[in-house]
Design an enzyme around this catalytic site. Structure first.
Site, PDB file in Angstrom:
ATOM      1  N   THR A   1      40.883  31.718  42.818  1.00  0.00           N
ATOM      2  CA  THR A   1      42.205  30.875  42.959  1.00  0.00           C
ATOM      3  C   THR A   1      43.513  31.617  42.418  1.00  0.00           C
ATOM      4  O   THR A   1      44.388  31.087  42.667  1.00  0.00           O
ATOM      5  CB  THR A   1      41.688  29.580  42.394  1.00  0.00           C
TER       6      THR A   1
ATOM      7  N   ASP B   1      47.475  47.378  36.146  1.00  0.00           N
ATOM      8  CA  ASP B   1      46.961  46.364  35.277  1.00  0.00           C
ATOM      9  C   ASP B   1      47.312  46.476  33.889  1.00  0.00           C
ATOM     10  O   ASP B   1      47.118  47.658  33.389  1.00  0.00           O
ATOM     11  CB  ASP B   1      45.197  46.219  35.346  1.00  0.00           C
TER      12      ASP B   1
ATOM     13  N   ASP C   1      44.381  46.918  31.199  1.00  0.00           N
ATOM     14  CA  ASP C   1      43.449  48.091  31.400  1.00  0.00           C
ATOM     15  C   ASP C   1      44.359  49.509  30.906  1.00  0.00           C
ATOM     16  O   ASP C   1      43.822  50.365  30.658  1.00  0.00           O
ATOM     17  CB  ASP C   1      43.177  48.209  33.018  1.00  0.00           C
TER      18      ASP C   1
HETATM   19  N1  URA Z   1      48.741  41.357  35.728  1.00  0.00           N
HETATM   20  C1  URA Z   1      48.800  42.895  35.385  1.00  0.00           C
HETATM   21  O1  URA Z   1      48.346  43.565  34.536  1.00  0.00           O
HETATM   22  N2  URA Z   1      49.384  43.652  36.470  1.00  0.00           N
HETATM   23  C2  URA Z   1      49.928  43.036  37.508  1.00  0.00           C
HETATM   24  O2  URA Z   1      50.481  43.624  38.484  1.00  0.00           O
HETATM   25  C3  URA Z   1      49.753  41.569  37.526  1.00  0.00           C
HETATM   26  C4  URA Z   1      49.122  40.958  36.731  1.00  0.00           C
END
Ligand code: URA
Length: 209
Positions: free
Chosen positions: A108, A200, A203
């Site tokens: 979602t 991300d 990460d």
């Molecule tokens: N969260 C992230 O770490 N990167 C994105 O591009 C969007 C949400």
């Protein structure tokens, strides 16, 4: 001040370009994110009220100025928020710190809360909510709603990169909250990632992928 401020200082923009690059290793990513956060904190605290204070230099008494009122409260949206929390604390080491744990339901894309701990006197502090990526805006809006329910009334939000979609959601949900972003990117993709973005942030900060 308009509700959205793009932090276009050349040092911030230069460092953000380094951060975006896919070759940037984890240690450098972390360090640069911290450096940008310090600079962002400097920019978004420009208008803090000052008051006179009498001090003694080694030579004579003088009237200096210090920030009036209670110190700031920084609230990190876990986990990626922690990657910019440290740099903000470099700028305001006496700030109080809160944490909110929200994850995005992968289907979602809505936020689900799993943790929250904030200072008891949050209602008396300027609260700065930190999260590197303002993507859909749902997590930021939900975090701010929770903080308001806990008593916070003076809030700012700061991120490294925002999507236009996220800015719309956040500013419509909380028109009273000033938003500071180092860049407004093109769009969100179908997976909720900001394009071109930096991937991300969690990460890349923590080396989990
Ligand atoms: N969260 C992230 O770490 N990167 C994105 O591009 C969007 C949400």
């Amino acid at each position: 001040m308009s509700q959205i401020t793009v932090l276009d200082h050349p040092l911030i923009q230069h460092k953000l370009t380094l951060l975006r690059q896919k070759e940037t290793p984890v240690a450098d990513f972390r360090r640069i994110a911290r450096e940008i956060s310090l600079l962002a904190c400097y920019e978004l605290t420009r208008d803090l009220p000052l008051e006179d204070v009498t001090i003694e230099t080694p030579l004579e008494a003088m009237t200096g100025r210090h920030i009036s009122g209670k110190k700031l409260c920084l609230v990190s949206i876990l986990r990626a928020g922690n990657g910019i929390l440290e740099g903000m604390l470099d700028a305001v080491p006496n700030a109080r710190v809160g944490h909110i744990g929200l994850y995005r339901d992968p289907t979602t894309l809505q936020p689900v809360e799993y943790y929250m701990k904030v200072p008891e006197d949050i209602s008396e502090r300027l609260v700065i909510v930190v999260d590197p990526m303002l993507a859909t805006g749902h997590s930021a809006a939900a975090a701010i709603s929770r903080l308001k329910a806990a008593g916070a009334s003076q809030l700012r939000f700061v991120c490294l990169i925002s999507a236009p979609e996220g800015l719309k959601v956040l500013t419509e949900a909380h028109p009273d909250v000033e938003v500071f972003t180092c860049a407004v990117d093109r769009q969100l993709d179908d997976h909720g990632y900001i394009r071109p973005g930096l991937g991300d942030a969690g990460d890349r900060l923590f080396g989990t992928k």
